[in-house]
Design a protein around this motif. Sequence first.
Motif, PDB file in Angstrom:
ATOM      1  N   LEU A 138       0.852  -1.189   0.000  1.00  0.00           N
ATOM      2  CA  LEU A 138       0.000   0.000   0.000  1.00  0.00           C
ATOM      3  C   LEU A 138       0.888   1.239   0.000  1.00  0.00           C
ATOM      4  O   LEU A 138       1.754   1.391   0.866  1.00  0.00           O
ATOM      5  CB  LEU A 138      -0.853   0.041   1.267  1.00  0.00           C
ATOM      6  CG  LEU A 138      -2.227  -0.605   1.251  1.00  0.00           C
ATOM      7  CD1 LEU A 138      -2.937  -0.293   2.563  1.00  0.00           C
ATOM      8  CD2 LEU A 138      -3.062  -0.106   0.086  1.00  0.00           C
ATOM      9  N   ALA A 139       0.646   2.129  -0.965  1.00  0.00           N
ATOM     10  CA  ALA A 139       1.485   3.330  -1.095  1.00  0.00           C
ATOM     11  C   ALA A 139       0.653   4.574  -0.828  1.00  0.00           C
ATOM     12  O   ALA A 139      -0.362   4.801  -1.479  1.00  0.00           O
ATOM     13  CB  ALA A 139       2.071   3.393  -2.495  1.00  0.00           C
ATOM     14  N   LEU A 140       1.101   5.392   0.115  1.00  0.00           N
ATOM     15  CA  LEU A 140       0.354   6.585   0.492  1.00  0.00           C
ATOM     16  C   LEU A 140       1.068   7.833  -0.012  1.00  0.00           C
ATOM     17  O   LEU A 140       2.281   7.921   0.044  1.00  0.00           O
ATOM     18  CB  LEU A 140       0.257   6.628   2.016  1.00  0.00           C
ATOM     19  CG  LEU A 140      -0.817   7.505   2.632  1.00  0.00           C
ATOM     20  CD1 LEU A 140      -2.192   7.123   2.137  1.00  0.00           C
ATOM     21  CD2 LEU A 140      -0.762   7.384   4.139  1.00  0.00           C
ATOM     22  N   LEU A 141       0.290   8.803  -0.495  1.00  0.00           N
ATOM     23  CA  LEU A 141       0.862  10.097  -0.875  1.00  0.00           C
ATOM     24  C   LEU A 141       0.694  11.054   0.292  1.00  0.00           C
ATOM     25  O   LEU A 141      -0.420  11.432   0.637  1.00  0.00           O
ATOM     26  CB  LEU A 141       0.123  10.666  -2.096  1.00  0.00           C
ATOM     27  CG  LEU A 141       0.413  10.005  -3.444  1.00  0.00           C
ATOM     28  CD1 LEU A 141      -0.494  10.596  -4.514  1.00  0.00           C
ATOM     29  CD2 LEU A 141       1.875  10.197  -3.833  1.00  0.00           C
ATOM     30  N   LEU A 142       1.811  11.456   0.883  1.00  0.00           N
ATOM     31  CA  LEU A 142       1.749  12.390   2.017  1.00  0.00           C
ATOM     32  C   LEU A 142       2.194  13.770   1.564  1.00  0.00           C
ATOM     33  O   LEU A 142       3.134  13.894   0.789  1.00  0.00           O
ATOM     34  CB  LEU A 142       2.686  11.912   3.124  1.00  0.00           C
ATOM     35  CG  LEU A 142       2.204  10.743   3.965  1.00  0.00           C
ATOM     36  CD1 LEU A 142       3.359  10.163   4.767  1.00  0.00           C
ATOM     37  CD2 LEU A 142       1.106  11.198   4.914  1.00  0.00           C
ATOM     38  N   PRO A 143       1.535  14.809   2.062  1.00  0.00           N
ATOM     39  CA  PRO A 143       1.972  16.169   1.700  1.00  0.00           C
ATOM     40  C   PRO A 143       3.300  16.459   2.393  1.00  0.00           C
ATOM     41  O   PRO A 143       3.534  15.997   3.515  1.00  0.00           O
ATOM     42  CB  PRO A 143       0.873  17.050   2.285  1.00  0.00           C
ATOM     43  CG  PRO A 143       0.305  16.267   3.410  1.00  0.00           C
ATOM     44  CD  PRO A 143       0.453  14.822   3.046  1.00  0.00           C
TER      45      PRO A 143
END
Lengths: 345, 345
Positions: B125-130
Amino acid sequence: MRIAVDAMGGDYGPGVLVQGAVRGARQYQCEIVLVGDKASLEKELAEQELSGLALSLHHASETVEMEESPTAALRRKRDSSIRVCFELIKKGETQAMVSAGHSGAVMATAIMVLKRSEGVERPALALLLPNMAGGRTVLLDVGSNVDCKPHHLAQFAVMGSVYAQLMLKIKEPRVALLSNGEEESKGNEVTREAHSLLKGAGIRYVGYVEGRDIYTGKVDVIVCDGFVGNVVLKCSEGLVDALAAVFKEEAEKGLISRWGYGLMSRPLNRFKNKFDYNEYGGAPLLGVNGVAVISHGGASVKAIQNAIGLACQFAAEKVNDHLAQVLARNKDLISFASVKLPRVT
Amino acid sequence: MRIAVDAMGGDYGPGVLVQGAVRGARQYQCEIVLVGDKASLEKELAEQELSGLALSLHHASETVEMEESPTAALRRKRDSSIRVCFELIKKGETQAMVSAGHSGAVMATAIMVLKRSEGVERPALALLLPNMAGGRTVLLDVGSNVDCKPHHLAQFAVMGSVYAQLMLKIKEPRVALLSNGEEESKGNEVTREAHSLLKGAGIRYVGYVEGRDIYTGKVDVIVCDGFVGNVVLKCSEGLVDALAAVFKEEAEKGLISRWGYGLMSRPLNRFKNKFDYNEYGGAPLLGVNGVAVISHGGASVKAIQNAIGLACQFAAEKVNDHLAQVLARNKDLISFASVKLPRVT
């Protein structure tokens, strides 16, 4: 109480350390032995107001640099400020030491000079973090135990429990393993086995907690390996810095925001302080025969001052004697059946 | 573009999910198939303004509960809303799915129904974090890969690199391993071996980063196991909540602070949004033959809406095709010698 302060370690050089030591001596009414290059320290001390304080210097000709390998430093630098601090403890000349130097070298030297407490395979660094319930939570290990076996985590849990009893005055600290979920089915191979061990450990082990509970105050002691502990701390620091940057940016955008910023700067600072490692000062090394408080390399004057306070309390509470009692009752900490913690009275 | 939305998963029931789906359909101009109990969903839909939207219902008679074991759910609930979503993808009736349900069950079902991409042992699972540089950072794995081997981390790094190329439009994403320090001597046994593997992986691997770099934007892709990824996210959420509580408390203390609070609430909210998982919506599962975006169990309407946007972009960019190309070139991902990433044109 006499405390040796490694006056050469840390990212900002002896100035900050000497200033922190002077303030610590004043606030906690303890004697300080500044260890390091005598000439440099005399120069720094000349700028301080020292009346009524018990400060002395102890020369050490070498300094461990941040990029050195701990083992190489141990082998080669026999007169390093770190090592001299521990030799002073060993000789009974001081009751504790504080260092903001190379934490790996401090730990390795502590283990070599002071020796591990009986029954402890891996001494651990335990940090007191402020929590939203208004109290503090012990997080360990935040040191260099990056690859842990289940019984190491179990040992950390027992040491953390004793530490919380004595330092936080909690009769039966709630101890938890940090995991990726609260359910028993969560965790990784190591935490799952540690979870089984801890059920019979004679401490108030309450199971798994998640990362968000580091700051809620739901439990008193949170146990993880040093890799995870480091990531948690650095991530938290990064997030607080990010917050400060967002607020500053907002304030620079317009007058109303700047006004708001002015009004809010007091609580903002209070918030920053609440999670700032400079506030909690440092972490004691649990599981060695002596008191060592390790501060962040970038420690401020205030952090050093607080680290000295922590060292005084740790020594005064005789945390190590209590730990030794608990550990002595169970020579084989891998099977925890017989561990029973003493009550703090 | 047709997206299946698991309208039964999540902590708040179908109301939030249906509302999020309606908003997603409107914002991203895509077709939505709501999957779940028809009667409940019709009731929820009756309260929504649907003119001009392409929404349909697909009945599923079962729901996977949050406390169920993923494997048991897979075996027993053959008509669960999660499973039906994946069957719709398999049959080509939808191009992607979004679920805020039991993430373990979503992942297990994705792997069983869609199958792993060739060459991938562990979908991640890949999350885009600011980040503070104004961009976004990919963090993976934030899923259930709690015990990883070095080559799993290396696979995550390659998948994360392709994902950042396509979703963030970065030509040569800087990829790093999350560690307890930047020096090569840091890390644990697994990261150290992964570090060696990645040096020859044909991606722009830049070494270790610390926890604080999750939010600095120093690198584009940060790789860790799912245990650490979960702790990082939950710890960050906890810290933002702690911040909000401190501010609220301050505002309740006195008039000036309340005034300040009013003035600062806009930037405060903006800050909260910046790190709030509701903003980034969800995380796609990389390494399966299909598009699945997994949202937080406590996902809000906005989170579901954003997850739908993410699913649309993921499908439109054909991330999986690109991943398959890269992975096909190297059947044995343990030796990375021949992996060369395609340029995004």
